[in-house]
Design a protein around this motif. Structure first.
Motif, short mmCIF file in Angstrom:
data_model
loop_
_atom_site.label_atom_id
_atom_site.label_comp_id
_atom_site.label_asym_id
_atom_site.label_seq_id
_atom_site.Cartn_x
_atom_site.Cartn_y
_atom_site.Cartn_z
N GLN A 170 56.59 53.46 11.53
CA GLN A 170 57.30 53.23 10.27
C GLN A 170 58.40 52.17 10.38
N VAL A 171 58.62 51.61 11.57
CA VAL A 171 59.66 50.59 11.73
C VAL A 171 59.37 49.41 10.80
N GLY A 172 60.37 49.01 10.06
CA GLY A 172 60.23 47.92 9.08
C GLY A 172 60.14 48.41 7.65
N ASP A 173 59.86 49.74 7.47
CA ASP A 173 59.83 50.28 6.12
C ASP A 173 61.24 50.28 5.51
N ALA A 174 61.29 50.41 4.19
CA ALA A 174 62.58 50.38 3.49
C ALA A 174 63.29 51.73 3.60
N TYR A 247 66.10 54.96 20.07
CA TYR A 247 65.75 55.90 19.02
C TYR A 247 65.19 55.14 17.83
N VAL A 248 64.46 55.85 16.96
CA VAL A 248 63.95 55.29 15.71
C VAL A 248 64.55 56.11 14.58
N GLY A 249 65.09 55.40 13.59
CA GLY A 249 65.69 56.09 12.46
C GLY A 249 65.74 55.22 11.22
N ALA A 250 65.76 55.86 10.07
CA ALA A 250 65.97 55.15 8.80
C ALA A 250 67.48 55.03 8.62
N VAL A 257 64.12 51.08 8.30
CA VAL A 257 63.74 51.84 9.50
C VAL A 257 63.76 50.89 10.69
N VAL A 258 64.52 51.25 11.74
CA VAL A 258 64.68 50.37 12.91
C VAL A 258 64.56 51.19 14.19
N GLU A 259 64.29 50.46 15.27
CA GLU A 259 64.35 51.04 16.62
C GLU A 259 65.52 50.38 17.33
N ARG A 260 66.49 51.19 17.76
CA ARG A 260 67.71 50.66 18.35
C ARG A 260 68.03 51.42 19.64
#
Length: 274
Positions: A170-174, A247-250, A257-260
């Motif tokens: 889902q990374v990149g979703d709004a 982690y991945v989070g909205a 949605v990003v991975e940081r």
């Protein structure tokens, strides 16, 4: 007719010598006056007419004098009034100019103070961010070293692998507040959907999700753990730990949605449900 009758004389009776002399003198004087006047006047002079000049009376002179004095006094008063008004206008203009200069100086001083305070606040914020990143980096390094011998050794398996794979997909979703997918999410909506891939039904809101499972240390994280920000029972944000100190989070409407890495925004704690 008797020859002896007396013969009447035709001669006029003689005037007395004194009367004749008087008449001669008067006539001579008149003729002399006429002669002198005739010699003095030009030949073509018009006949002289008599003009009577009317002299002003004493009463009219007093009235004219009083009127002149009154007019002079009124003129003096008007001039004094004009000068007073002009002086007042000049004083008002000077005061207005002074007030304007004072107001401008005060506004400039306040603006300069605000700029200085803003600069100090930005400097403090930069220093705080730098210190926070340094601390988070140290914590992240410690977490990675304790949780596993290396980042590559944290490989998700089983249910954790399904959760991590769904979250990364889902990374990149709004980011949309209250959204639960499939193309937009809020933080707890994404976590709930990811855990549904492993057949686990989680509560909808972040505070309830962080209250589930068992609390774990940030130095002992495993892929699939739920990270939270705030207190465990009152968290305001959640995300999924995917291993390798990330982690991945909205996150928010700006990033979606990003991975940081953990040191980008260190969580308050974590819970393990698997």
């Amino acid at each position: 007719m008797s020859q002896t009758a007396p013969i009447r004389s035709h001669r006029k009776p003689r005037r007395s010598a004194s009367k004749m002399a008087l008449r001669a003198g008067v006539a001579g004087g008149v003729f002399s006056t006429i002669a002198v006047a005739g010699a003095a006047a030009p030949a073509n002079a018009e006949p002289v007419t008599e003009t009577t000049l009317e002299m002003p009376t004493l009463g009219s002179l007093d009235a004219d004098l009083a009127s002149a004095v009154s007019a002079s006094a009124e003129a003096s008063q008007q001039e004094a009034l004009d000068q007073s008004l002009a002086a007042q206008e000049n004083a008002a203009l000077k005061k207005a100019a002074a007030d304007a200069r004072k107001a401008k100086a005060e506004a400039d001083r306040k603006a300069e103070a605000e700029r200085a305070e803003k600069a100090r606040a930005e400097a403090r914020e930069r220093a705080s961010r730098t210190a926070t990143r340094t601390t988070l980096s140290a914590k992240s390094s410690s977490s990675d070293s304790v949780g596993s011998s290396s980042s590559s050794s944290q490989v998700a398996t089983g249910s954790a692998a399904a959760i991590v794979a769904f979250a990364r997909a889902q990374v990149g979703d709004a980011y949309v507040m209250g959204s639960t997918g499939p193309n937009s999410w809020d933080c707890s909506g994404l976590v709930q959907a990811a855990y549904a891939q492993a057949g686990i039904d989680l509560p909808r809101v972040s505070s309830a999700q962080s209250s589930m499972g068992t609390s774990v240390s940030l130095s002992n994280l495993q892929p699939g753990d739920i990270l939270y920000w705030g207190s465990r029972s009152g968290s305001y944000h959640v995300a999924i730990y995917v291993g390798g100190g990330k982690y991945v989070g909205a996150q928010n409407p700006s990033t979606g949605v990003v991975e940081r890495s953990l040191d980008w925004d260190m969580p308050s704690g974590a819970v393990r449900i698997l």
